[in-house]
Scaffold this motif. Sequence first.
Motif, short mmCIF file in Angstrom:
data_model
loop_
_atom_site.label_atom_id
_atom_site.label_comp_id
_atom_site.label_asym_id
_atom_site.label_seq_id
_atom_site.Cartn_x
_atom_site.Cartn_y
_atom_site.Cartn_z
N THR A 87 0.85 -1.18 0.00
CA THR A 87 0.00 0.00 0.00
C THR A 87 0.89 1.24 0.00
N ASN A 88 0.30 2.38 -0.27
CA ASN A 88 1.05 3.63 -0.28
C ASN A 88 0.11 4.75 0.19
N ASP A 89 -0.11 4.81 1.50
CA ASP A 89 -1.10 5.73 2.06
C ASP A 89 -0.55 6.43 3.30
N ASP A 90 -1.21 7.52 3.69
CA ASP A 90 -0.85 8.18 4.93
C ASP A 90 -1.39 7.40 6.13
N VAL A 91 -2.63 6.91 5.98
CA VAL A 91 -3.29 6.16 7.06
C VAL A 91 -3.95 4.93 6.47
N LEU A 92 -3.85 3.82 7.19
CA LEU A 92 -4.53 2.59 6.79
C LEU A 92 -5.57 2.20 7.82
N PHE A 93 -6.78 1.88 7.36
CA PHE A 93 -7.80 1.28 8.21
C PHE A 93 -7.81 -0.22 7.92
N MET A 94 -7.63 -1.05 8.92
CA MET A 94 -7.68 -2.50 8.74
C MET A 94 -9.11 -2.94 9.06
N ALA A 95 -9.86 -3.27 8.00
CA ALA A 95 -11.29 -3.58 8.15
C ALA A 95 -11.63 -5.00 7.71
N VAL A 96 -10.66 -5.91 7.84
CA VAL A 96 -10.91 -7.31 7.50
C VAL A 96 -11.33 -8.07 8.76
N LYS A 97 -11.86 -9.27 8.55
CA LYS A 97 -12.23 -10.12 9.69
C LYS A 97 -10.97 -10.51 10.46
N GLN A 98 -11.18 -10.87 11.73
CA GLN A 98 -10.06 -11.20 12.60
C GLN A 98 -9.19 -12.32 12.02
N TYR A 99 -9.81 -13.36 11.45
CA TYR A 99 -9.02 -14.48 10.93
C TYR A 99 -8.21 -14.07 9.71
N ASP A 100 -8.70 -13.15 8.89
CA ASP A 100 -7.92 -12.65 7.76
C ASP A 100 -6.80 -11.73 8.24
N GLY B 87 -8.01 -10.80 19.62
CA GLY B 87 -6.96 -11.70 19.17
C GLY B 87 -5.81 -11.00 18.47
N HIS B 88 -6.07 -9.81 17.88
CA HIS B 88 -5.02 -9.12 17.14
C HIS B 88 -4.03 -8.39 18.03
N ILE B 89 -4.37 -8.23 19.32
CA ILE B 89 -3.50 -7.45 20.20
C ILE B 89 -2.11 -8.07 20.31
N ARG B 90 -2.03 -9.39 20.28
CA ARG B 90 -0.73 -10.05 20.43
C ARG B 90 0.23 -9.73 19.29
N TYR B 91 -0.31 -9.30 18.15
CA TYR B 91 0.54 -9.01 16.99
C TYR B 91 0.89 -7.53 16.86
N VAL B 92 0.10 -6.67 17.49
CA VAL B 92 0.27 -5.23 17.27
C VAL B 92 1.64 -4.73 17.70
N SER C 178 -25.35 -17.66 5.54
CA SER C 178 -24.74 -17.63 4.21
C SER C 178 -23.67 -18.71 4.03
N GLY C 179 -23.46 -19.54 5.06
CA GLY C 179 -22.46 -20.59 4.96
C GLY C 179 -21.04 -20.08 5.01
N ARG C 180 -20.84 -18.90 5.61
CA ARG C 180 -19.49 -18.32 5.70
C ARG C 180 -18.85 -18.65 7.04
N ARG C 181 -17.56 -18.53 7.08
CA ARG C 181 -16.83 -18.68 8.34
C ARG C 181 -17.19 -17.54 9.28
N THR C 182 -17.35 -17.82 10.56
CA THR C 182 -17.69 -16.79 11.55
C THR C 182 -16.42 -16.31 12.26
N GLU C 183 -16.61 -15.33 13.15
CA GLU C 183 -15.51 -14.84 13.98
C GLU C 183 -15.57 -15.43 15.38
N ILE C 184 -16.12 -16.62 15.51
CA ILE C 184 -16.26 -17.23 16.83
C ILE C 184 -14.91 -17.44 17.51
#
Length: 297
Positions: free
Chosen positions: A65-78, A103-108, A252-258
């Motif tokens: 990417t090439n931005d000033d600010v990034l918003f991370m708006a994907v599901k936790q597993y992605d 769950g993402h705190i451990r990576y930040v 919808s048969g999608r993976r959840t964020e459980i």
Amino acid sequence: MRIGIVGGGAVGLLTAAYMSQSAHVTIYTRRHEQAEKLCANGLTVICGDEKTTHRVQATPFVCETNDDVLFMAVKQYDLTNILTTHVHMLQANAIIFLQNGMGHIRYVSRLPHEHIALAVVEHGALKVDDTTVVHTGVGQTKWSVWRGEQHAFSFLLRTSSRFPFQYVDDWETMLLEKLMVNVLINPLTALLRVPNGMLVAHDPYRQAMEQLFHEVASILHIEQRERIWQHVQTICRQTAANRSSMLRDIESGRRTEIDAILAYVIERANEQHIPAPISTFLYSLVKGKELEGGKGR
């Protein structure tokens, strides 16, 4: 200002639309097809009887990417996959995480970015198709600085009144309170196949939710329990007709964020040698529903 939105789901599209009113926005999508449609047709937001279309750029998330600010708006597993294998692609001065769960705190702490913020989205959003999102409930986005300076995110003070941001000093309390909302509403609505309001409209459902609340509050050492319990019930009433994201995923048969929600609670319970029978029971049922839909992991 250049703002990047990683994720073309409901929250990503809604955020991109309102950010595009005052910045140059690029949406980084999973699929080429969605990026092409957004570039060709724009991004449409439906709020009540009003429909507006916003011009945005879009490209598949396959290079830096090439931005000033990034918003991370994907599901936790992605997000976990991105932060463990593609973090070099996140080129920006500042980054904001919009995930459910913790769950993402451990990576930040491993990220190289100078300015990092954590946020929780309290808006209702429903993705209709690749270029259309319905703003089903106007709320706010709470945010807090994890690393760096608050002024790096000063642009958040200039957003639309329909998409306000509220600064919070304590990021951990902010995330824990949102986690409690997700833990109580998402699994129960998904398994019962009911909209949010039914959890407080029917006493047996409310009692089940309260039992889960007490178990999780003890595991997470939640303070001000009565305030948070009332807060969760208020959200159920305010979003009474809404179908939770986990319910929509199951339908919808999608993976959840459980895993980002209840698995985190169960992990915390195991660390403290505290029984978590209700959480474990609900987790197993939701994972079973995922398997039925072909998205079990």
